[in-house]
Design a protein around this motif. Structure first.
Motif, PDB file in Angstrom:
ATOM      1  N   GLU A 181       0.907  -1.138  -0.186  1.00  0.00           N
ATOM      2  CA  GLU A 181       0.120   0.109   0.032  1.00  0.00           C
ATOM      3  C   GLU A 181       0.981   1.359   0.109  1.00  0.00           C
ATOM      4  N   GLY A 182       0.445   2.343  -0.693  1.00  0.00           N
ATOM      5  CA  GLY A 182       0.916   3.384  -0.510  1.00  0.00           C
ATOM      6  C   GLY A 182       2.113   3.782  -1.920  1.00  0.00           C
TER       7      GLY A 182
ATOM      8  N   HIS B 246      -0.585   1.207  -6.567  1.00  0.00           N
ATOM      9  CA  HIS B 246      -1.673   1.455  -5.482  1.00  0.00           C
ATOM     10  C   HIS B 246      -2.474   2.470  -6.183  1.00  0.00           C
TER      11      HIS B 246
ATOM     12  N   GLN C 191     -12.454   4.147  -5.791  1.00  0.00           N
ATOM     13  CA  GLN C 191     -12.184   3.823  -4.411  1.00  0.00           C
ATOM     14  C   GLN C 191     -12.927   2.748  -3.665  1.00  0.00           C
TER      15      GLN C 191
ATOM     16  N   ALA D 132       6.864   2.835  -0.804  1.00  0.00           N
ATOM     17  CA  ALA D 132       6.094   2.537   0.349  1.00  0.00           C
ATOM     18  C   ALA D 132       6.828   2.048   1.424  1.00  0.00           C
TER      19      ALA D 132
ATOM     20  N   ARG E 136       7.337   3.874   5.183  1.00  0.00           N
ATOM     21  CA  ARG E 136       7.287   2.953   6.309  1.00  0.00           C
ATOM     22  C   ARG E 136       8.443   3.247   7.239  1.00  0.00           C
TER      23      ARG E 136
ATOM     24  N   ILE F 254       0.157   9.542  -2.207  1.00  0.00           N
ATOM     25  CA  ILE F 254      -0.339   8.413  -1.579  1.00  0.00           C
ATOM     26  C   ILE F 254       0.314   7.822  -0.302  1.00  0.00           C
ATOM     27  N   ALA F 255       1.942   7.697  -0.627  1.00  0.00           N
ATOM     28  CA  ALA F 255       2.750   7.132   0.541  1.00  0.00           C
ATOM     29  C   ALA F 255       2.609   8.271   1.630  1.00  0.00           C
TER      30      ALA F 255
ATOM     31  N   GLU G 248       0.167  10.034   2.565  1.00  0.00           N
ATOM     32  CA  GLU G 248      -1.125   9.997   3.157  1.00  0.00           C
ATOM     33  C   GLU G 248      -1.193   8.707   4.177  1.00  0.00           C
ATOM     34  N   GLN G 249      -0.617   7.614   3.380  1.00  0.00           N
ATOM     35  CA  GLN G 249      -0.744   6.443   3.875  1.00  0.00           C
ATOM     36  C   GLN G 249      -0.047   6.227   5.446  1.00  0.00           C
ATOM     37  N   TYR G 250       1.251   6.866   5.165  1.00  0.00           N
ATOM     38  CA  TYR G 250       2.206   6.724   6.272  1.00  0.00           C
ATOM     39  C   TYR G 250       2.088   8.045   7.301  1.00  0.00           C
ATOM     40  N   ASP G 251       1.515   9.086   7.099  1.00  0.00           N
ATOM     41  CA  ASP G 251       1.349  10.327   7.982  1.00  0.00           C
ATOM     42  C   ASP G 251       2.505  10.873   7.916  1.00  0.00           C
TER      43      ASP G 251
END
Length: 371
Positions: A109-110, A114, A123, A230, A234, A249-250, A252-255
């Motif tokens: 994900e990210g 993705h 979505q 991604a 992480r 997107i990464a 957002e995914q990992y803040d």
């Protein structure tokens, strides 16, 4: 006195319009449910089988036609593609009422793959990350997933060889394409600052795509290639000494925070992804066809393969080579061109290509990317 409505009147107009939009979306959703019921009944009548998993609900050519119509009839002030993206999400939600679509993508994900999955399917899709491109192919081949999304080329780094190699032996077909504008950012967690960064991590392609910027701005910081952007994100999330090169997107995914934005070396940096599945896609009116060809090992072999396209005035959009798995110093060609394999002119070209090659395999005809 003026006829210009005041703020309260404008807000009331918006509320009234919202009610109408809401009602129409629900009407469309109800119609989609009826479409699903009609398709299932027709399938049962024809095959005597009520297994819903065997019914094709997603029609790539139909969705491409709808999105093109949205863009063509748009009169503003919103841009055509902006409105088309709204319709993409409406269609995604309606399709999920017919049957949830499960899509395998080269994860985790990210990643941009993705993001490409969401851009193409919306979505409401059930997106399932996979550890390798080969696994994406196997999930779709086995029927565990309806479709797969894999990268095929980047505008600055070239073709993705693993994807082409998997097409050699796979029975899967190309059902669509997605083009993603690649914007890369330098991402850190909220405890990091420029003085704490000791290493910059990303997939090797992302590091290559931002090489000049990194050379100019972070010349003495170690760069580490990891499995995906991604994964780099992480790592940055957990360690303030690590910065990641990755996309929105990464982040957002990992803040993560953007220490620097749009660090890619080329403003038109774009990656293209393919949608793979088991179904044959009907003509949409604006299509591409992809095939793999192994040329005869003799002088003029490549000319003989390409001459029918030139004679018919068909534009080639891509040609690339991969080593043959059968002969030393022999090659197969990955060729893409405009048109659908059901078009009369394309049918004649494919016959001639088959006559002038040791092996030819049509990978699929599919709609050109709309968004």
């Amino acid at each position: 006195m003026t006829d210009t409505p005041n703020l309260d009147e404008l807000r009331q107009q918006i509320d009234d319009i919202d009610v109408q939009i809401h009602q129409l979306i629900n009407q469309r959703a109800t119609c989609a449910e009826q479409v699903a019921d009609t398709k299932l009944k027709a399938f049962v009548a024809e095959n005597g089988d009520s297994d819903v998993s065997k019914v094709t609900f997603y029609r790539p050519e139909r969705e491409a036609q709808v999105l093109r119509k949205v863009i063509d009839r748009n009169s503003g002030p919103l841009e055509g593609k902006t409105v088309a993206r709204i319709f993409r999400e409406i269609m995604s939600a309606c399709l999920a009422l017919e049957k949830p679509t499960e899509v395998a993508y080269f994860g985790p994900e990210g990643t941009f793959t993705h993001a490409a999955t969401i851009k193409h399917f919306g979505q409401a899709v059930v997106s399932l990350p996979q550890a390798s491109i080969a696994t994406v192919f196997s999930k779709v081949e086995s029927g565990q997933c309806h479709y797969g999304v894999v990268p095929v080329e980047n505008s600055t780094e070239g073709m993705v060889s693993h994807t082409l190699d998997n097409f050699m032996d796979s029975p899967l077909k190309i059902c669509g394409e997605v083009e993603m504008r690649i914007q890369l950012h330098l991402l850190v967690n909220d405890l990091a600052n420029p003085g704490t960064i000791k290493s910059i991590c990303a997939h090797q392609q992302a590091l290559a795509q931002a090489r000049n910027w990194l050379d100019s701005n972070w010349p003495n910081v170690e760069r580490i290639a990891v499995a995906s952007n991604a994964e780099a994100a992480r790592m940055a999330q957990k360690d303030s000494s690590i910065a990641a090169v990755a996309g929105d997107i990464a982040a957002e995914q990992y803040d993560l925070l953007k220490l620097a934005e749009s660090i890619e070396d080329y403003a038109n940096n774009t990656t293209r992804f393919l949608i793979i599945g088991q179904q044959h896609v009907e003509p949409s009116g604006n299509d591409k066809t992809s095939l793999i060809v192994e040329a005869n090992n003799k002088p003029g072999a490549l000319f003989n393969l390409l001459e029918p396209f030139h004679a018919a005035g068909v534009s080639l959009t891509r040609i690339d080579t991969r080593p043959s798995r059968t002969d030393t110093w022999a090659y197969v060609f990955f060729i893409e061109f405009e048109g659908h394999q059901q078009d009369a002119v394309i049918e004649k070209i494919l016959v001639k290509v088959g006559e002038n090659s040791r092996m030819s395999k049509v990978l699929g005809s599919y709609p050109k990317a709309v968004l």
